[in-house]
Design an enzyme around this catalytic site. Structure first.
Site, PDB file in Angstrom:
ATOM      1  N   ASP A 126       3.130  -1.516   2.292  1.00 22.36           N
ATOM      2  CA  ASP A 126       1.716  -1.177   2.454  1.00 22.36           C
ATOM      3  C   ASP A 126       1.310  -0.178   1.378  1.00 22.36           C
ATOM      4  O   ASP A 126       0.140   0.187   1.283  1.00 22.36           O
ATOM      5  CB  ASP A 126       1.489  -0.564   3.848  1.00 22.36           C
ATOM      6  CG  ASP A 126       0.014  -0.316   4.131  1.00 22.36           C
ATOM      7  OD1 ASP A 126      -0.772  -1.274   3.999  1.00 22.36           O
ATOM      8  OD2 ASP A 126      -0.354   0.831   4.459  1.00 22.36           O
ATOM      9  N   ARG A 185       4.973   6.109   1.221  1.00 22.05           N
ATOM     10  CA  ARG A 185       4.393   6.304  -0.110  1.00 22.05           C
ATOM     11  C   ARG A 185       5.186   5.465  -1.097  1.00 22.05           C
ATOM     12  O   ARG A 185       6.432   5.446  -1.043  1.00 22.05           O
ATOM     13  CB  ARG A 185       4.428   7.785  -0.539  1.00 22.05           C
ATOM     14  CG  ARG A 185       3.374   8.663   0.112  1.00 22.05           C
ATOM     15  CD  ARG A 185       1.938   8.295  -0.313  1.00 22.05           C
ATOM     16  NE  ARG A 185       0.926   9.068   0.380  1.00 22.05           N
ATOM     17  CZ  ARG A 185       0.299   8.703   1.501  1.00 22.05           C
ATOM     18  NH1 ARG A 185       0.594   7.547   2.064  1.00 22.05           N
ATOM     19  NH2 ARG A 185      -0.630   9.472   2.032  1.00 22.05           N
ATOM     20  N   GLU A 206      -0.256   2.398  -7.130  1.00 20.49           N
ATOM     21  CA  GLU A 206      -1.437   1.876  -6.419  1.00 20.49           C
ATOM     22  C   GLU A 206      -2.745   2.555  -6.819  1.00 20.49           C
ATOM     23  O   GLU A 206      -3.817   2.001  -6.617  1.00 20.49           O
ATOM     24  CB  GLU A 206      -1.241   1.963  -4.897  1.00 20.49           C
ATOM     25  CG  GLU A 206      -1.231   3.370  -4.334  1.00 20.49           C
ATOM     26  CD  GLU A 206      -1.107   3.392  -2.806  1.00 20.49           C
ATOM     27  OE1 GLU A 206      -0.129   2.836  -2.278  1.00 20.49           O
ATOM     28  OE2 GLU A 206      -1.995   3.964  -2.150  1.00 20.49           O
ATOM     29  N   HIS A 247      -2.458  -0.586   1.468  1.00 15.60           N
ATOM     30  CA  HIS A 247      -2.650   0.728   2.104  1.00 15.60           C
ATOM     31  C   HIS A 247      -3.648   0.656   3.267  1.00 15.60           C
ATOM     32  O   HIS A 247      -4.662   1.365   3.290  1.00 15.60           O
ATOM     33  CB  HIS A 247      -3.102   1.762   1.058  1.00 15.60           C
ATOM     34  CG  HIS A 247      -2.622   3.139   1.390  1.00 15.60           C
ATOM     35  ND1 HIS A 247      -2.151   4.025   0.450  1.00 15.60           N
ATOM     36  CD2 HIS A 247      -2.544   3.800   2.576  1.00 15.60           C
ATOM     37  CE1 HIS A 247      -1.810   5.155   1.032  1.00 15.60           C
ATOM     38  NE2 HIS A 247      -2.040   5.035   2.330  1.00 15.60           N
TER      39      HIS A 247
END
Ligand code: NAI
Length: 329
Positions: free
Chosen positions: A258, A234, A263, A295
């Site tokens: 990622d 996260r 985000e 993600h």
């Protein structure tokens, strides 16, 4: 049972269609669920949502007024749903507690290897018919020390892969997994020891009050010069401003991410025709040693199938008047 599935992507539909053997009435919706789109659930007893959807108290109240009784989220996490409010309104919530940990672990290692062996710059050079090898020197993974923050399901698969490379493993976790010690010779250490001794740090812990900004200026200062950091867990586990500082002063040698702290409202959407207003994100993109994916670590056929099958099972249970197996109480 009529179900509106918000934020549906083309890659999810085939798995839902294959898995929907008992004929649930699924209505696909590309829109995100938020305070302006709740009316799209009119006439539906259930909705299914994704990480990009938002279900705070006001959205849940509107859904309840429309007659929505069930929410099946196609995610592990439920932080985008006000579950207390849902309980108060009598809306049942179910999630997907598990899907292929291999998907995320393998993506973490893909980021690691792409950064280490300079695969992206190498490809751009080849596209330009520049076959000089300058700037492409990597390192052997064998004998490198990898520090893992979180040795749960994804961490365990990562440990197996990295052990295969010949890496030494340090783990920081609030719980010890004996199997990782016995099988992969992993050593459990505190966070400072992990930061000080790792060549690569890979994050596989959940975002909690304790892990928020766990990787910050103070911890980065402890790290080895040129450390590689990989975050597929996260975004907010790392303080983005401090990562940028670490990259600027070259303490951090490379960063693969990622997930990104800010985000929400960015990832899972096409912003290619807009002026990018997120200055931190633009700064990250400005580093040649930063590799970003939006993600997608979970995005394998196997993980999607498991995710969609569990979501359908949750909906099927409710349609039959039962409690969903993965209902959140
Ligand atoms: P898991 O629950 O199996 O493992 C998490 C591990 O973290 C556990 O061993 C737990 O004891 C440890 N942990 C919890 N609090 C901690 C703390 N304060 N400090 C250190 N360790 C702590 O979870 P799993 O399946 O391995 O997933 C890990 C994370 O990966 C998830 O929480 C999620 O944030 C992320 N994830 C990312 C995806 C992506 O597409 N990028 C997809 C799925 C999960």
């Amino acid at each position: 049972m009529k179900t509106k599935l918000f934020s549906i992507s083309p890659y999810e539909r085939p798995f839902l269609e294959q898995g929907n053997q008992e004929g649930l009435q699924l209505i696909y919706e590309e829109e995100r669920l938020n305070e302006n789109t709740t009316d799209l659930a009119e006439g539906c007893e259930a909705v299914s949502i994704f990480a990009s959807d938002k279900a705070p108290a006001d959205v849940l109240e509107k859904l309840s007024e429309l007659g929505v009784k069930y929410i099946a989220t196609r995610t592990m996490g439920i932080d985008h749903i006000d579950t207390e409010k849902a309980r108060e309104l009598g809306i049942k919530v179910a999630h997907v507690p598990h899907y292929s940990p291999h998907s995320v672990a393998e993506h973490s290692v893909a980021l690691m290897m792409a950064l280490n062996r300079n695969l992206i710059p190498a490809h751009y050079k080849a596209m330009d018919y520049n076959f000089l090898l300058d700037g492409l020197v990597g390192f052997d993974m064998n004998n490198k020390t990898v520090g893992m923050i979180g040795g749960g399901e994804i961490g365990s698969v990562s440990a197996r892969i990295l052990h295969g490379f010949g890496c030494k493993l340090l783990i920081y976790d609030i719980e010890k997994n004996k199997e990782l010690i016995e099988k992969y010779d992993a050593k459990y250490v505190d966070i400072d020891e992990l930061c000080s001794n790792s060549d690569i740090i890979t994050i596989h812990a959940p975002l909690t009050e304790d892990t928020e900004h766990l990787i910050n200026k103070e911890k980065i200062e402890l790290m080895k010069d040129g450390v590689m950091i990989i975050n597929t867990a996260r975004g907010a586990i790392c303080k983005t401003e401090d990562l940028i500082e670490g990259l600027k002063n070259e303490k951090i040698g490379s960063l693969g991410m990622d997930v990104y702290e800010n985000e929400k409202g960015l990832f899972f959407e096409d912003h290619s025709c807009e002026i990018m207003k997120d200055d931190l994100f633009v700064r990250l993109l400005g580093f040649k040693n930063v590799l970003i994916t939006a993600h997608q670590a979970f995005l394998t056929r196997e993980a999607l199938k498991e995710n969609m099958d569990t979501t359908l099972a949750n909906l099927r249970n409710w349609a039959k008047g039962n409690t969903a197996e993965h209902q959140v109480d």
